[in-house]
Write a protein that holds these residues in place. Sequence first.
Motif, short mmCIF file in Angstrom:
data_model
loop_
_atom_site.label_atom_id
_atom_site.label_comp_id
_atom_site.label_asym_id
_atom_site.label_seq_id
_atom_site.Cartn_x
_atom_site.Cartn_y
_atom_site.Cartn_z
N ALA A 17 0.86 9.97 -5.00
CA ALA A 17 1.44 11.24 -4.54
C ALA A 17 2.41 11.83 -5.56
N GLN A 75 1.61 2.06 -3.51
CA GLN A 75 0.41 2.58 -4.18
C GLN A 75 0.22 4.05 -3.80
N ASP A 76 0.40 4.37 -2.52
CA ASP A 76 0.26 5.76 -2.07
C ASP A 76 1.33 6.64 -2.69
N GLN A 93 0.83 -1.20 0.00
CA GLN A 93 0.00 0.00 0.00
C GLN A 93 0.86 1.24 0.00
N GLU A 94 2.02 1.15 0.65
CA GLU A 94 2.94 2.29 0.70
C GLU A 94 3.36 2.72 -0.72
#
Length: 323
Positions: free
Chosen positions: A288, A283-284, A280-281
């Motif tokens: 960003a 994906q974020d 998920q990191e």
Amino acid sequence: MEIRVRKTVFAGALLGGIGIAGSAFAAECIAPANPGGGWDFTCRTIGKIMHDIGAVDKPIQVTNMAGGGGGLAFSHVVNERNDDGELIVAASSATATRLAQNAYGGLMADQVQFLGAIGADPGIIAVAKDSPYMSLTDLLDAVIADPTSVTFAGGSAAGGFDHLKVLMALGRAGFTDVTSVKYIGVDGGADAITQTIGGHTQAMTGDMSEVVGFLAADEIRVIAVFTDERVPGFEQIPTAKEQGIDIVSVNWRGLYVPLGIDEADYDRWSDALAQVAASQEWQDAMVANGLAPFTKVGRDFQDYVNGVIGEIETLSREIGVIQ
């Protein structure tokens, strides 16, 4: 040549879960450009996430090694670090472009192992916030009317990936005098943006991740993104296609490793990179920084890179960048 190297600690050392139990895998990631550009982003972001999610258990040391559009780092790896299993190096479509055009002094793609790519950085064209060019067509029309009136800056050498994006866009607009286009290659996207903000060039050609901070600071305007659709999180930026310029150009973000490392080291790095891609990191981080999903990790990625290099070589010959 003066070589400026800056080292910063971030993430590294693989856990036993993806290799040998209890392994202390102190590692280094070389970013072949100055701080602030796309290769620097690749090392720092991927390395940090590797550590944050437990894919590695010690910080990876990041080394900035600018020079020769990535050629200095490539030569360093091939000639001095060929069997270093603790080394990874940031790479991108720009790396493949330079290899296709023999820009690394005879060094070839098969002298390293490409590990994988886990994101695609959309190509963009940016101008200073007070630029008179309000759209991509405004800018291209100015070049067509008078090629001496516009100079582009990019983080690749002349004839490199950033340069090719401009030539392809102009080609879609019906302009064929590619040798008259003024382009300055510098070491990294941050330097290219600085040239444009300072008024030394009229436009910057690069990738979305290189301009996010400058956009947030309201120092530039991105007048086009080279994707099929607008990029999530940056919906205010129109695509080139919307403006009548039918071009899609993305810059994959990935890594290579030395040719002579052990198979086990290659597999550890592949597994760690795959863990980052699935996190998920990451994906974020993609959202960003304006990245699009693009995941190719492991041995098939080398075949992909070989195919890309062949395509770029053909295109470069067609537009006269190489003979």
